[in-house]
Motif scaffolding. Structure first.
Motif, PDB file in Angstrom:
ATOM      1  N   ARG A  46      -2.808 -14.931  12.823  1.00  0.00           N
ATOM      2  CA  ARG A  46      -2.065 -14.189  13.856  1.00  0.00           C
ATOM      3  C   ARG A  46      -1.282 -13.077  12.712  1.00  0.00           C
ATOM      4  NH1 ARG A  46       0.199 -13.663  18.753  1.00  0.00           N
ATOM      5  NH2 ARG A  46      -0.652 -15.417  19.441  1.00  0.00           N
ATOM      6  N   GLU A  47      -1.510 -11.804  12.757  1.00  0.00           N
ATOM      7  CA  GLU A  47      -0.834 -10.905  11.989  1.00  0.00           C
ATOM      8  C   GLU A  47       0.230 -10.210  12.571  1.00  0.00           C
ATOM      9  OE1 GLU A  47      -0.469 -10.010   8.465  1.00  0.00           O
ATOM     10  OE2 GLU A  47      -2.470  -9.971   8.535  1.00  0.00           O
ATOM     11  N   HIS A  48       1.705  -9.992  11.817  1.00  0.00           N
ATOM     12  CA  HIS A  48       2.688  -9.619  12.277  1.00  0.00           C
ATOM     13  C   HIS A  48       2.747  -8.020  11.620  1.00  0.00           C
ATOM     14  CE1 HIS A  48       7.346  -9.640  12.743  1.00  0.00           C
ATOM     15  NE2 HIS A  48       6.954  -8.875  13.640  1.00  0.00           N
ATOM     16  N   TYR A  49       2.596  -7.017  12.656  1.00  0.00           N
ATOM     17  CA  TYR A  49       2.844  -5.766  12.186  1.00  0.00           C
ATOM     18  C   TYR A  49       4.022  -5.334  12.878  1.00  0.00           C
ATOM     19  CZ  TYR A  49      -2.267  -5.961  11.658  1.00  0.00           C
ATOM     20  OH  TYR A  49      -3.521  -6.035  11.419  1.00  0.00           O
ATOM     21  N   LYS A  50       4.976  -4.318  11.974  1.00  0.00           N
ATOM     22  CA  LYS A  50       6.059  -3.570  12.398  1.00  0.00           C
ATOM     23  C   LYS A  50       6.406  -2.563  11.477  1.00  0.00           C
ATOM     24  CE  LYS A  50       8.700  -6.806   9.311  1.00  0.00           C
ATOM     25  NZ  LYS A  50       9.812  -7.755   9.212  1.00  0.00           N
ATOM     26  N   GLY A  51       6.924  -1.596  11.896  1.00  0.00           N
ATOM     27  CA  GLY A  51       7.489  -0.539  11.176  1.00  0.00           C
ATOM     28  C   GLY A  51       8.897   0.134  11.574  1.00  0.00           C
ATOM     29  N   ARG A  52       9.311   0.654  10.802  1.00  0.00           N
ATOM     30  CA  ARG A  52      10.683   1.559  11.013  1.00  0.00           C
ATOM     31  C   ARG A  52      10.793   2.783  10.282  1.00  0.00           C
ATOM     32  NH1 ARG A  52      16.257   0.502  12.875  1.00  0.00           N
ATOM     33  NH2 ARG A  52      17.580   2.193  11.827  1.00  0.00           N
ATOM     34  N   LEU A  53      10.998   3.812  10.824  1.00  0.00           N
ATOM     35  CA  LEU A  53      11.152   5.210  10.384  1.00  0.00           C
ATOM     36  C   LEU A  53      12.534   5.739  10.650  1.00  0.00           C
ATOM     37  CD1 LEU A  53       9.707   7.278   8.518  1.00  0.00           C
ATOM     38  CD2 LEU A  53       8.796   8.088  10.584  1.00  0.00           C
ATOM     39  N   ASP A  54      13.396   6.182   9.721  1.00  0.00           N
ATOM     40  CA  ASP A  54      14.557   6.835  10.105  1.00  0.00           C
ATOM     41  C   ASP A  54      14.509   8.326   9.608  1.00  0.00           C
ATOM     42  OD1 ASP A  54      16.724   4.750  10.224  1.00  0.00           O
ATOM     43  OD2 ASP A  54      15.749   3.920   8.536  1.00  0.00           O
ATOM     44  N   PHE A  59       2.273  14.902  21.868  1.00  0.00           N
ATOM     45  CA  PHE A  59       2.842  14.664  20.412  1.00  0.00           C
ATOM     46  C   PHE A  59       1.921  13.782  19.379  1.00  0.00           C
ATOM     47  CE2 PHE A  59       5.462  12.579  17.201  1.00  0.00           C
ATOM     48  CZ  PHE A  59       6.118  13.698  16.619  1.00  0.00           C
ATOM     49  N   GLU A  60       1.514  14.425  18.180  1.00  0.00           N
ATOM     50  CA  GLU A  60       0.907  13.870  17.307  1.00  0.00           C
ATOM     51  C   GLU A  60       1.277  13.981  15.687  1.00  0.00           C
ATOM     52  OE1 GLU A  60      -1.421  11.405  17.362  1.00  0.00           O
ATOM     53  OE2 GLU A  60      -1.794  11.348  19.421  1.00  0.00           O
ATOM     54  N   SER A  61       1.514  12.867  15.126  1.00  0.00           N
ATOM     55  CA  SER A  61       2.022  13.313  13.593  1.00  0.00           C
ATOM     56  C   SER A  61       1.212  12.375  12.786  1.00  0.00           C
ATOM     57  CB  SER A  61       3.374  13.073  13.722  1.00  0.00           C
ATOM     58  OG  SER A  61       3.976  13.297  12.213  1.00  0.00           O
ATOM     59  N   ALA A  62       0.687  12.729  11.622  1.00  0.00           N
ATOM     60  CA  ALA A  62       0.162  11.744  10.917  1.00  0.00           C
ATOM     61  C   ALA A  62       0.938  10.712  10.001  1.00  0.00           C
ATOM     62  CB  ALA A  62      -0.741  12.610   9.729  1.00  0.00           C
ATOM     63  N   THR A  63       2.141  11.096  10.114  1.00  0.00           N
ATOM     64  CA  THR A  63       3.310  10.201   9.388  1.00  0.00           C
ATOM     65  C   THR A  63       4.313   9.485  10.259  1.00  0.00           C
ATOM     66  OG1 THR A  63       4.614  12.297   8.929  1.00  0.00           O
ATOM     67  CG2 THR A  63       3.035  11.753   7.214  1.00  0.00           C
ATOM     68  N   ASP A  64       4.254   9.813  11.587  1.00  0.00           N
ATOM     69  CA  ASP A  64       4.963   9.132  12.392  1.00  0.00           C
ATOM     70  C   ASP A  64       4.539   7.912  12.985  1.00  0.00           C
ATOM     71  OD1 ASP A  64       7.237   9.178  14.399  1.00  0.00           O
ATOM     72  OD2 ASP A  64       7.417  10.985  13.914  1.00  0.00           O
ATOM     73  N   LEU A  65       5.451   7.086  13.803  1.00  0.00           N
ATOM     74  CA  LEU A  65       5.156   5.800  14.330  1.00  0.00           C
ATOM     75  C   LEU A  65       4.781   5.965  15.887  1.00  0.00           C
ATOM     76  CD1 LEU A  65       7.660   3.577  12.563  1.00  0.00           C
ATOM     77  CD2 LEU A  65       5.572   4.166  11.577  1.00  0.00           C
TER      78      LEU A  65
END
Length: 403
Positions: free
Chosen positions: A67-75, A267-273
Motif C-alpha cells: 500500500r503506497e501513500h501518495y501526497k503532495g502540497r504546493l504553495d 485547466f492543465e499544467s505540467a507542474t500543478d497538482l
C-alpha cells in the motif's frame, strides 16, 4: 466573548480572477478596551493531494502487494501584511467599539481554480491574526474563490472525428465489423454554447442496437509529489442522455446536443497538482455478451473566445458556491434532456450516391443555439430534483437511415 472579528471581501461574491486584486477589511468589534502586540493578515493559496493505492512490487523474486501513500502540497503564495503593530515593543490599546482595517493583494497571473475533491483540494484563504501580549494568538479565517479563465482560440475551432471498430461475437464465430464514428463541429466551446454531436453507426454484424449513451464527462486529475509524481483521476458525469434504440439497421446517423451547465473551465499544467479536462463519451449498447463500442472525444471548455460573433460566458452569479468557511466548486452531475434544441438550423446532412459514405456538414453558428434555449445555471443543474425523469423510453431522433 468580549469581541468579534469578521473578514469581509469587497470583490463581488468573493470571486477573483488570477492577476486581479483581492480586497477586503477586517472588522474588529470590542466590548471593552484591549491591548494588542499586533494585528496582521496572512493571504495564502495552496493545493494538497493525498491518497493510498495498492501496488505490486518484486521482493526477493516474489510478487507482493504494497500500500503506497501518495501526497503532495504546493504553495502558490503566502503573504503577511500588518494592519496594526506595536511601537517600540509597547502594545497598542484599542478602545471599545468598532475598528476596521483594510487590506489588498494582487494575485499571481497563473493559478488553478478553487476546488475540493475526493483526493485533494485547492484553497485560497485570508487569515486574520490577533496577537495579544501574554496570551495565545486569536485567529479567524475566511476563504475566497479563484475562478480561472480559458480562451477559445482558432486552433479549437476545427472539427474532430473519431471512430471505434468492434468484432462482435455470434458464437462460435466472430461477425462482421461494427463501426461507431462520432464527430463534433469543433473542440472548443464556451459555457453559453451547446455541444452538437453526430454519431454514425455502420452495423455489418446484424446485431441489434439497444441503447445509445451521450455523455459529457468531467475528468479531475490529482497529482502527487512524494514518493513520486503519480496521477489519480475522478470522473463526473455532467450530462447523461440515454436513449432506447431497438434497431438492427446497416447504416444510421443520429445527433444530440449536450447543453453545458455552469462548469469550471478546462485547466492543465505540467507542474500543478490539479487538472480539469472534459470529454464527450459515446457508448452503443449491443446485444449478447459483446463489448459495447465506446468513442471518446476530448473537448475544451472556456469562458472567453477570439471567434467573432461568438457568445461569451458572462455568468451573473458566482460559478462556485459561496460557503462560510470553505468556498470552492464541488463537482456535481446533471441529467438533462436536450430535445428542445433545434439542430435543423445548424446541421445540414446530405447523402451522396455512395451509401457507405454519407457527408455531414456542421455549422459553427453557436449564437443560434444560445438564442433558442440558454443552458441552465450551475445551481439549477445540481439542485433540480431529477428522480422522476427517465430517458429510458425516449426514442432517439433519426437523421438518416439506410438499409
Amino acid at each position: 466573548m468580549s469581541y468579534s472579528c469578521v473578514i469581509k471581501f469587497t470583490n463581488p461574491n468573493d470571486v477573483v480572477h488570477p492577476g486581479e486584486r483581492i480586497m477586503g477589511e477586517v472588522e474588529l468589534t470590542l466590548e471593552k478596551a484591549r491591548k494588542y502586540k499586533g494585528i496582521y493578515v496572512v493571504i495564502s493559496g495552496y493545493s494538497e493531494t493525498e491518497w493510498r493505492d495498492k501496488e505490486k512490487t518484486e521482493v526477493d523474486g516474489a510478487t507482493k502487494k504494497k500500500r503506497e501513500h501518495y501526497k503532495g502540497r504546493l504553495d502558490y503564495f503566502n503573504e503577511i501584511y500588518y494592519l496594526l503593530a506595536q511601537n517600540d515593543g509597547v502594545p497598542v490599546e484599542l478602545t471599545s467599539g468598532r475598528h476596521k482595517f483594510n487590506f489588498a493583494y494582487t494575485l499571481p497571473a497563473t493559478l488553478p481554480p478553487s476546488w475540493t475533491g475526493e483526493f485533494g483540494h485547492v484553497t485560497y484563504r485570508v487569515k486574520a491574526v490577533l496577537d495579544r501580549p501574554m496570551r495565545f494568538d486569536e485567529t479567524h479565517k475566511k476563504n475566497f474563490i479563484v475562478m480561472t479563465q480559458f480562451t477559445i482560440t482558432q486552433q479549437h475551432l476545427y472539427p474532430l472525428k473519431l471512430h471505434e471498430v468492434e468484432q462482435l461475437w455470434c458464437l462460435p464465430f466472430h461477425t462482421m465489423p461494427f463501426t461507431v464514428e462520432a464527430e463534433v463541429a469543433k473542440t472548443g466551446f464556451c459555457l453559453t454554447e451547446g455541444v452538437p454531436v453526430i454519431v454514425r453507426i455502420q452495423n455489418e454484424s446484424n446485431s441489434t442496437i439497444h441503447e445509445i449513451k451521450f455523455q459529457l464527462r468531467q475528468i479531475i486529475s490529482f497529482y502527487s509529489i512524494t514518493p513520486r509524481r503519480q496521477k489519480k483521476e475522478t470522473i463526473n458525469k455532467m450530462v447523461d442522455i440515454r436513449c432506447k434504440v431497438m434497431d438492427s439497421r446497416k447504416i444510421g446517423l443520429f445527433q444530440r446536443t449536450l447543453v453545458l451547465p455552469q462548469l469550471p473551465v478546462s485547466f492543465e499544467s505540467a507542474t500543478d497538482l490539479l487538472g480539469i479536462s472534459y470529454e464527450v463519451r459515446i457508448e452503443v449498447k449491443v446485444g449478447g455478451l459483446n463489448k459495447n463500442p465506446v468513442v471518446r472525444i476530448p473537448i475544451i471548455i472556456g469562458n472567453l473566445t477570439t471567434e467573432p460573433n461568438a457568445p461569451v460566458a458572462t455568468p451573473t452569479h458566482a460559478m462556485y458556491p459561496t460557503l462560510l468557511h470553505h468556498q470552492s466548486f464541488s463537482s456535481g452531475s446533471a441529467i438533462m434532456d436536450t430535445s428542445m434544441w433545434n439542430m435543423s438550423q445548424q446541421m445540414d446532412i446530405s447523402t451522396t450516391s455512395d451509401a457507405s459514405n454519407p457527408s455531414v456538414t456542421l455549422s459553427n453558428d453557436a449564437s443560434a443555439i444560445s438564442a433558442s434555449a440558454p443552458p441552465p445555471s450551475y445551481d439549477d443543474a445540481v439542485s433540480t430534483n431529477l428522480s422522476g425523469i427517465s430517458f429510458a423510453d425516449q426514442q432517439l431522433p433519426e437523421i438518416q437511415q439506410k438499409s
